[in-house]
Write a protein that holds these residues in place. Structure first.
Motif, PDB file in Angstrom:
ATOM      1  N   ARG A 159       0.811  -1.216   0.000  1.00  0.00           N
ATOM      2  CA  ARG A 159       0.000   0.000   0.000  1.00  0.00           C
ATOM      3  C   ARG A 159       0.848   1.271   0.000  1.00  0.00           C
ATOM      4  N   PHE A 160       1.872   1.318   0.853  1.00  0.00           N
ATOM      5  CA  PHE A 160       2.638   2.554   1.033  1.00  0.00           C
ATOM      6  C   PHE A 160       3.898   2.640   0.173  1.00  0.00           C
ATOM      7  N   GLY A 161       4.335   1.497  -0.385  1.00  0.00           N
ATOM      8  CA  GLY A 161       5.526   1.500  -1.217  1.00  0.00           C
ATOM      9  C   GLY A 161       6.751   0.982  -0.492  1.00  0.00           C
ATOM     10  N   ALA A 162       7.618   0.316  -1.244  1.00  0.00           N
ATOM     11  CA  ALA A 162       8.790  -0.337  -0.647  1.00  0.00           C
ATOM     12  C   ALA A 162       9.773   0.664  -0.065  1.00  0.00           C
ATOM     13  N   ARG A 163       9.946   1.790  -0.709  1.00  0.00           N
ATOM     14  CA  ARG A 163      10.943   2.766  -0.262  1.00  0.00           C
ATOM     15  C   ARG A 163      10.709   3.164   1.192  1.00  0.00           C
ATOM     16  N   LYS A 164       9.504   3.540   1.513  1.00  0.00           N
ATOM     17  CA  LYS A 164       9.192   3.976   2.873  1.00  0.00           C
ATOM     18  C   LYS A 164       9.184   2.793   3.844  1.00  0.00           C
ATOM     19  N   TRP A 165       8.569   1.692   3.414  1.00  0.00           N
ATOM     20  CA  TRP A 165       8.324   0.611   4.367  1.00  0.00           C
ATOM     21  C   TRP A 165       9.593  -0.171   4.688  1.00  0.00           C
ATOM     22  N   LEU A 166      10.398  -0.488   3.684  1.00  0.00           N
ATOM     23  CA  LEU A 166      11.641  -1.208   3.958  1.00  0.00           C
ATOM     24  C   LEU A 166      12.604  -0.354   4.780  1.00  0.00           C
ATOM     25  N   ALA A 167      12.631   0.949   4.513  1.00  0.00           N
ATOM     26  CA  ALA A 167      13.476   1.852   5.314  1.00  0.00           C
ATOM     27  C   ALA A 167      12.995   1.874   6.758  1.00  0.00           C
TER      28      ALA A 167
END
Length: 455
Positions: A87-95
């Motif tokens: 939902r929020f995108g890998a960039r934000k969530w993995l970080a």
């Protein structure tokens, strides 16, 4: 046997350059994240024989429980975390995941007893939940199916290399801590936690959620990657219909893949958590003696051939098209080899057999992870990958706890290693059953799953 993925086809210049750039610019960074991730979760295995078990007065069963309780927290939030990434995108969530687990990992430096160790291991699992399936999903959203075995193999190289590099690194940190007048294992926890926080911050700015956002791709490369992935997504939705979350949970093939993964993870974490302890036992078993750094180097040895086996086995799967035996053969080789490591007549023979086991496990895993996205897409892919990883990682809890408990009960690691071999053999059997599954009646949820996995 037929392939489950397409065999190699002639590639255009744009396709070659796009895949090469993804392999060079994106995969190494995500692999570095995975390297730190795996090092942080298995650091307890290096700490145990280097003073932690003695300082905290841990029995084998207590160490096994503390090692495994990580996966309880991990499992509870695995699926929700991967859906949040979708939902929020890998960039934000993995970080976010990396910074969170780095902060928790840092607290291990000051742990004082078994109870605190258990709490921190549980919280570490909560913090790390969703990283691995999120990384798999992220790379799958960047690379078409024909190239996934190769890309996932490059990503998965981080796991054996974590031990190849991480074991000697952990030994150096232990030695350095002792020189500074600090318990070496505490200094090691400090040293492996800080990179997670730093790389997590970098990931927020470095990663991109989709090819269209990547300025390092040319316009032609962006158009080709976006078009190829969109065509593949539409084809999957049209023929498989697996785009909803509930489709993943209803799919018998998803659950079967989860149990296959369980067997491989059971073997992987039995090695990861107890190999340093087994090497520590060489002194009593064979009359040999190694210092801390030597033990770190010995721990790393089995994972060097494992890294080569992983790469070349996955390369063969890419060239031929993934076949059942790319997963089944490693399962049975690992099942047969791991119990006999304890019957070897020397440290050299023991490590050689363990190297065969590690090579078998790592050869299968990147190829295995190309299967779910062959019949799942969208939110169902996020949920399905997370579900497979969740069930598989139940072995992350049961393997160290059961191994330690049975070792305490029997006074040796012989029976526990036969149990490990049994679970890996079961993975091979289930994969064979899937490969021979006849087509299910038209319109059922698993109709395309059988077609996608049948050999």
């Amino acid at each position: 046997m037929a392939s489950t993925t397409p065999t190699s086809q002639p590639q255009s210049a744009v396709e070659k350059s796009a895949i090469k750039k993804v392999a060079v610019r994106l995969v190494p960074f995500v692999a570095l994240m995975f390297f730190i991730n795996y090092l942080d979760r298995t650091a307890i295995g290096f700490a145990a024989p280097n003073g932690m078990n003695e300082d905290l007065a841990l029995s084998a069963a207590q160490f096994g429980f503390a090692s495994g309780v990580f996966f309880i927290g991990y499992i509870l939030l695995e699926v929700p975390s991967n859906l949040a990434l979708h939902r929020f995108g890998a960039r934000k969530w993995l970080a976010r995941i990396m910074v969170s687990w780095g902060i928790v990992a840092l607290l291990f430096t000051w742990v004082q007893n078994f109870e605190q160790l258990v709490v921190l291991r549980f919280l570490l699992g909560v913090a790390e939940a969703g990283f691995f399936p999120g990384a798999i999903l992220f790379l799958s959203l960047w690379v078409p199916a024909a190239h996934r075995s190769k890309i996932l193999a490059l990503f998965y190289l981080a796991q054996p290399l974590t031990t190849v590099i991480g074991a000697p690194l952990a030994a150096i940190l232990v030695i350095q801590g002792e020189r500074l007048g600090i318990e070496g294992w505490r200094f090691m926890f400090l040293g492996v936690a800080i990179p997670a926080i730093l790389i997590g911050i970098v990931a927020f700015f470095y990663l991109k959620d989709r090819p269209a956002d990547a300025k390092w791709l040319t316009n032609e490369e962006q158009v080709w990657l976006t078009g190829a992935l969109e065509t593949e997504r539409k084809h999957t939705e049209k023929t498989h219909g697996h785009g909803r979350i509930r489709d993943a949970f209803k799919s018998g093939r998803v659950w079967a893949l989860a149990f296959i993964y369980f067997g491989f993870i059971y073997g992987l974490y039995s090695l990861g958590f107890f190999l340093p302890t087994i090497i520590e036992g060489f002194q009593a078993q064979f009359g040999t003696e190694f210092d801390t750094f030597q033990k770190g180097l010995i721990t790393a040895i089995p994972y060097i051939p494992a890294a080569f086996a992983l790469y070349f086995w996955s390369r063969d799967a890419t060239r031929r098209g993934l076949k059942t035996w790319h997963i089944v053969i490693p399962a049975f080789v690992g099942a047969l080899s791991i119990p006999f490591a304890l019957f070897a007549g020397s440290p050299f023979a023991t490590i050689l057999i363990i190297a065969i086991t590690a090579s078998a496990i790592f050869s299968a895993l990147p190829n295995f992870w190309t299967l779910p996205t062959q019949f799942l897409t969208g939110a169902a892919a996020a949920a399905g990958i997370a579900l497979i990883n969740t069930v598989g990682n139940l072995a992350g809890f049961s393997a160290p706890f059961l191994t330690g408990a049975v070792a305490d009960w029997t006074g040796s690691y012989e029976l526990p290693m036969f149990i490990v071999g049994g679970f890996m053999a079961l993975s091979g059997v289930i994969m064979l059953i899937l490969s021979r599954a006849k087509r299910t009646p038209p319109g059922t949820v698993d109709e395309v799953d059988a077609q996608a996995l049948a050999q």
